[in-house]
Design a protein around this motif. Structure first.
Motif, PDB file in Angstrom:
ATOM      1  N   LEU A 118       6.490  -6.237   6.818  1.00 33.86           N
ATOM      2  CA  LEU A 118       6.746  -5.740   5.939  1.00 33.86           C
ATOM      3  C   LEU A 118       6.520  -3.639   6.244  1.00 33.86           C
ATOM      4  N   GLU A 119       7.795  -3.405   5.355  1.00 34.60           N
ATOM      5  CA  GLU A 119       7.919  -1.850   6.029  1.00 34.60           C
ATOM      6  C   GLU A 119       8.094  -0.710   4.954  1.00 34.60           C
ATOM      7  N   GLY A 120       8.030   0.293   5.166  1.00 34.16           N
ATOM      8  CA  GLY A 120       8.354   1.024   4.289  1.00 34.16           C
ATOM      9  C   GLY A 120       7.810   1.610   2.309  1.00 34.16           C
ATOM     10  N   ASP A 121       8.139   1.748   1.710  1.00 33.87           N
ATOM     11  CA  ASP A 121       7.783   1.582   0.408  1.00 33.87           C
ATOM     12  C   ASP A 121       7.342   0.436   0.178  1.00 33.87           C
ATOM     13  N   GLU A 122       7.797  -0.922   1.102  1.00 32.12           N
ATOM     14  CA  GLU A 122       6.881  -2.226   0.670  1.00 32.12           C
ATOM     15  C   GLU A 122       6.113  -2.356   1.390  1.00 32.12           C
ATOM     16  N   ARG A 123       5.582  -1.714   2.184  1.00 34.55           N
ATOM     17  CA  ARG A 123       4.444  -1.661   2.883  1.00 34.55           C
ATOM     18  C   ARG A 123       3.230  -0.860   2.183  1.00 34.55           C
ATOM     19  N   ALA A 124       3.491   0.323   1.924  1.00 33.80           N
ATOM     20  CA  ALA A 124       2.735   1.547   1.844  1.00 33.80           C
ATOM     21  C   ALA A 124       2.238   0.719   0.390  1.00 33.80           C
ATOM     22  N   ALA A 125       2.873   0.047  -0.053  1.00 32.08           N
ATOM     23  CA  ALA A 125       2.178  -0.788  -1.671  1.00 32.08           C
ATOM     24  C   ALA A 125       1.342  -1.528  -1.423  1.00 32.08           C
ATOM     25  N   VAL A 126       1.873  -2.366  -0.416  1.00 30.63           N
ATOM     26  CA  VAL A 126       0.658  -4.421  -0.238  1.00 30.63           C
ATOM     27  C   VAL A 126      -0.298  -3.387   0.456  1.00 30.63           C
ATOM     28  N   TRP A 127      -0.322  -1.872   1.021  1.00 38.72           N
ATOM     29  CA  TRP A 127      -1.933  -1.637   2.447  1.00 38.72           C
ATOM     30  C   TRP A 127      -2.586  -1.074   0.966  1.00 38.72           C
ATOM     31  N   GLN A 128      -1.718  -0.230   0.134  1.00 41.22           N
ATOM     32  CA  GLN A 128      -2.844   0.225  -0.932  1.00 41.22           C
ATOM     33  C   GLN A 128      -3.582  -0.926  -1.771  1.00 41.22           C
ATOM     34  N   LYS A 129      -2.876  -2.035  -1.812  1.00 39.40           N
ATOM     35  CA  LYS A 129      -4.088  -3.144  -2.511  1.00 39.40           C
ATOM     36  C   LYS A 129      -5.001  -4.008  -1.543  1.00 39.40           C
ATOM     37  N   LEU A 130      -4.402  -3.784   0.022  1.00 39.61           N
ATOM     38  CA  LEU A 130      -5.359  -4.399   1.074  1.00 39.61           C
ATOM     39  C   LEU A 130      -6.082  -3.310   0.701  1.00 39.61           C
ATOM     40  N   LEU A 131      -6.479  -2.088   0.214  1.00 41.24           N
ATOM     41  CA  LEU A 131      -7.658  -0.982   0.556  1.00 41.24           C
ATOM     42  C   LEU A 131      -8.301  -1.209   0.095  1.00 41.24           C
ATOM     43  N   VAL A 132      -7.874  -1.700  -1.457  1.00 38.36           N
ATOM     44  CA  VAL A 132      -8.887  -1.963  -2.495  1.00 38.36           C
ATOM     45  C   VAL A 132      -9.799  -3.393  -2.433  1.00 38.36           C
ATOM     46  N   PHE A 133      -9.066  -4.422  -1.733  1.00 39.12           N
ATOM     47  CA  PHE A 133      -9.648  -5.673  -1.249  1.00 39.12           C
ATOM     48  C   PHE A 133     -10.156  -5.850   0.255  1.00 39.12           C
ATOM     49  N   TRP A 134     -10.087  -5.119   0.945  1.00 38.16           N
ATOM     50  CA  TRP A 134     -11.236  -4.689   1.853  1.00 38.16           C
ATOM     51  C   TRP A 134     -11.236  -3.650   2.427  1.00 38.16           C
ATOM     52  N   PRO A 135     -11.484  -2.708   1.943  1.00 43.47           N
ATOM     53  CA  PRO A 135     -11.388  -1.306   2.437  1.00 43.47           C
ATOM     54  C   PRO A 135     -11.923  -1.111   3.644  1.00 43.47           C
ATOM     55  N   PRO A 136     -12.398  -1.522   4.646  1.00 46.21           N
ATOM     56  CA  PRO A 136     -12.639  -0.804   6.214  1.00 46.21           C
ATOM     57  C   PRO A 136     -11.164  -1.401   6.871  1.00 46.21           C
ATOM     58  N   TYR A 137     -10.884  -1.502   6.051  1.00 47.65           N
ATOM     59  CA  TYR A 137      -8.770  -1.401   6.834  1.00 47.65           C
ATOM     60  C   TYR A 137      -8.437   0.160   7.049  1.00 47.65           C
TER      61      TYR A 137
END
Length: 158
Positions: A118-137
């Motif tokens: 995943l790159e660009g905006d798609e990665r950024a959107a998923v990254w925000q979900k990941l930070l909610v899913f597991w904050p240590p990321y």
């Protein structure tokens, strides 16, 4: 029993990053094998898969126990190349870049998948979900200069 917040704090430490990559995968592989694919120890806190990818240099099958973020409908999974906040990208990410066709063991079932970085905006959107899913990321990313690789694995239909 240790709570989720305590585990998140512990997993964000540099000491954990030094020890975990050597201990957790070995334990996961052993327990997964002994339970015939039914149990991953690390999945007691986070969902997990065993990724079987093709070695980028060797061409051999490589098995990696990994945390994942399942996406709705059970048709795709997000894998995060955090490497516990260590400097280099984990080997399995190089393997998926070289050969995106792979297989995961998910809840005792082997599922053929195709990986996409995943790159660009798609990665950024998923990254925000990941930070909610597991904050240590967030801690892992802050610790390294590289951008942590994020892959979407999609089930291959036959």
């Amino acid at each position: 029993m240790i709570g989720e917040r305590a585990v998140q704090r512990i997993s964000s430490t540099r000491g954990f990053a030094k020890v975990a990559p050597h201990v957790i995968p070995a334990l996961d592989r052993a327990v997964h094998r002994l339970t015939r694919g039914k149990v991953l120890l690390s999945a007691q806190m986070l969902p997990g898969v065993i990724l079987t990818s093709t070695g980028a240099k060797s061409g051999l099958a490589r098995r990696s126990p990994l945390a994942c973020m399942p996406e709705e409908g059970g048709r795709s999974w997000i894998l995060i190349g955090s490497n516990f906040g260590r400097t280099g990208h984990p080997a399995w990410t190089h393997n998926l870049l070289a050969q995106p066709d792979a297989e995961i063991s998910w809840k005792g079932r082997d599922i053929p998948v195709t990986a996409r970085l995943l790159e660009g905006d798609e990665r950024a959107a998923v990254w925000q979900k990941l930070l909610v899913f597991w904050p240590p990321y967030a801690t892992y990313q802050a610790r390294v200069e590289r951008e942590i690789r994020v892959f979407r694995l999609t089930r291959v239909e036959h």
